[in-house]
Write an enzyme that holds these catalytic residues in place. Structure first.
Site, mmCIF file in Angstrom:
data_model
loop_
_atom_site.group_PDB
_atom_site.id
_atom_site.type_symbol
_atom_site.label_atom_id
_atom_site.label_comp_id
_atom_site.label_asym_id
_atom_site.label_seq_id
_atom_site.Cartn_x
_atom_site.Cartn_y
_atom_site.Cartn_z
ATOM 1 N N ASP A 240 -3.632 8.685 -4.640
ATOM 2 C CA ASP A 240 -3.807 7.245 -4.843
ATOM 3 C C ASP A 240 -5.311 6.968 -4.812
ATOM 4 O O ASP A 240 -5.933 7.021 -3.756
ATOM 5 C CB ASP A 240 -3.080 6.487 -3.715
ATOM 6 C CG ASP A 240 -3.320 4.975 -3.757
ATOM 7 O OD1 ASP A 240 -4.060 4.499 -4.636
ATOM 8 O OD2 ASP A 240 -2.747 4.280 -2.881
ATOM 9 N N LYS B 223 -9.270 -3.120 -8.295
ATOM 10 C CA LYS B 223 -10.445 -2.904 -7.451
ATOM 11 C C LYS B 223 -11.679 -2.482 -8.250
ATOM 12 O O LYS B 223 -12.749 -2.959 -7.986
ATOM 13 C CB LYS B 223 -10.141 -1.889 -6.358
ATOM 14 C CG LYS B 223 -9.420 -2.515 -5.165
ATOM 15 C CD LYS B 223 -7.990 -2.180 -5.076
ATOM 16 C CE LYS B 223 -7.303 -2.892 -3.917
ATOM 17 N NZ LYS B 223 -6.012 -2.284 -3.622
ATOM 18 N N TRP C 289 -1.773 2.154 3.289
ATOM 19 C CA TRP C 289 -1.236 2.458 1.950
ATOM 20 C C TRP C 289 -0.552 3.808 1.955
ATOM 21 O O TRP C 289 0.495 3.980 1.317
ATOM 22 C CB TRP C 289 -2.336 2.380 0.896
ATOM 23 C CG TRP C 289 -2.930 0.998 0.784
ATOM 24 C CD1 TRP C 289 -4.222 0.633 1.017
ATOM 25 C CD2 TRP C 289 -2.240 -0.211 0.429
ATOM 26 N NE1 TRP C 289 -4.369 -0.715 0.830
ATOM 27 C CE2 TRP C 289 -3.183 -1.258 0.461
ATOM 28 C CE3 TRP C 289 -0.920 -0.510 0.081
ATOM 29 C CZ2 TRP C 289 -2.839 -2.580 0.164
ATOM 30 C CZ3 TRP C 289 -0.578 -1.823 -0.213
ATOM 31 C CH2 TRP C 289 -1.535 -2.834 -0.173
#
Ligand SMILES: *Cc1c(COP(=O)(O)O)cnc(C)c1O
Length: 355
Positions: free
Chosen positions: A166, A190, A99
């Protein structure tokens, strides 16, 4: 059979969130209408987004001068939106996983990117700690939890320049000092809501410093001005997010959640370390409490498929590791009960006894 859901994302949600969302799909706030068919401009939905925003601020201790936004596009759109709005000349990035690498790729479209450190050479199995953030960077970006590789930075870093993080996969797993960040973002799927909504916590004065023109929808200031209602927001996931946030508050907030999360992770890591067949894949001090990655020890590598099948027979779902790591990944998000972790640990013990 009772299922134990270890999927990495979308992932387990609390029964409180699911049941209340189901109720609102049938009758939303006594309107006699489904949440699926009401205007986002209705007073009933305005109350939902207002309360969700207020609870984000309350539970995370968001200080004055920050805004909470609810956007579409996923965390992956933030990879581009952050540099679009904040990168004038140069940005610094910590490369700790896939990511982070995706975020770096997007940032390069907007300016110079200084990758201050990377653990790519060892398949991201640790968090680099020895690096210097250039003081002339517009911001420093990192990923607090590497969902795919199972490493985590469980503290707020320090940076001489505005910090962007993030937090897609570990938001609400520990207290965060929001005042240290210029911007925090994450896909909600999530630890908060079903897929479709992205949260952004942004400091007002971190914006407005780039000279380029920014398309309306990709400009944070548009969404600040319009209270995340410039266009139609993801109404249903925002409703679910509100349910999760109410539930988190009821449980005692982030401190209480962290306590349970630490316990769940300890139970599983203890078994990985004890069990003759399994081994963890990352540096011990960098282990994630949200995504636990492990593999069969080399001598037992051929048992991998058997263990997945064995676990499946016990109702365990979603433990197959990401293709970049292999083996297994057990995601222990907030909604996962300790009992499910115990079922997985018992399965590992039983499997060990058989081999
Ligand atoms: C899942 C994830 C993403 C991608 O989120 P999308 O909402 O699918 O774009 C980004 N960063 C991290 C850390 C993630 O876990």
């Amino acid at each position: 059979m009772k299922k134990h859901n270890f999927y990495a994302g979308p992932s387990i949600m609390s029964q409180y969130t699911i049941k209340n969302t189901a109720d609102a799909i049938l009758d939303f706030a006594g309107t006699g209408l489904s949440i699926l068919e009401v205007s986002h401009r209705s007073k009933e939905f305005q109350a939902v987004i207002d309360e969700a925003t207020a609870l984000m601020k309350e539970l995370l201790g968001v200080p004055e001068g920050y805004h909470v936004l609810w956007l579409g596009g996923g965390a992956s759109t933030q990879f581009a939106m952050v540099p679009f709005n904040m990168l004038e000349k140069k940005a610094a990035y910590l490369k700790t996983g896939k990511w982070a690498a995706n975020a770096i790729k997007e940032a390069k479209l907007f300016g110079e990117v200084d990758v201050v450190a990377s653990s790519e050479d060892t398949n991201y199995n640790y968090i680099p700690k020895d690096y210097t953030i250039p003081t002339d960077a517009d911001y420093f970006h990192y990923t607090s939890n590497n969902t795919i590789f199972g490493t985590e930075i469980r503290k707020d870093l320090d940076s001489p320049v505005p910090m962007v993080c993030d937090m897609s996969s570990d938001i609400f797993s520990r207290p965060v000092d929001v005042s240290k960040y210029a911007l925090i973002y994450g896909g909600a799927q999530k630890n908060i809501a079903p897929a479709g909504v992205t949260f952004v916590i942004v400091k007002e004065d971190a914006l407005g410093h780039v000279s380029r023109a920014i398309p309306t929808m990709l400009n944070y200031q548009t969404h600040i001005k319009k209270g995340s209602m410039f266009n139609t927001p993801p109404v249903l996931p925002i409703y679910s997010a509100l349910m999760t946030l109410r539930y988190y508050k009821e449980l005692g907030g982030v401190e209480a959640l962290e306590k349970i999360d630490l316990e769940k992770a300890a139970v599983l890591y203890d078994e990985i370390d004890r069990n003759r067949l399994f081994t963890g894949t990352v540096a011990e001090e960098d282990r994630s409490i949200m995504n636990v990655c492990f593999v069969m020890k080399p001598d037992y590598a051929e048992l991998e498929k058997d263990f997945i099948e064995f676990a499946t027979s016990k109702g365990i779902v979603g433990i197959k590791g990401h293709r970049d790591v292999g083996g297994f990944r057990a995601s222990l998000y907030n909604a996962l009960p300790l009992d499910s972790v115990k079922v997985l640990v018992d399965a590992m013990k039983e499997f060990e006894a058989k081999h």
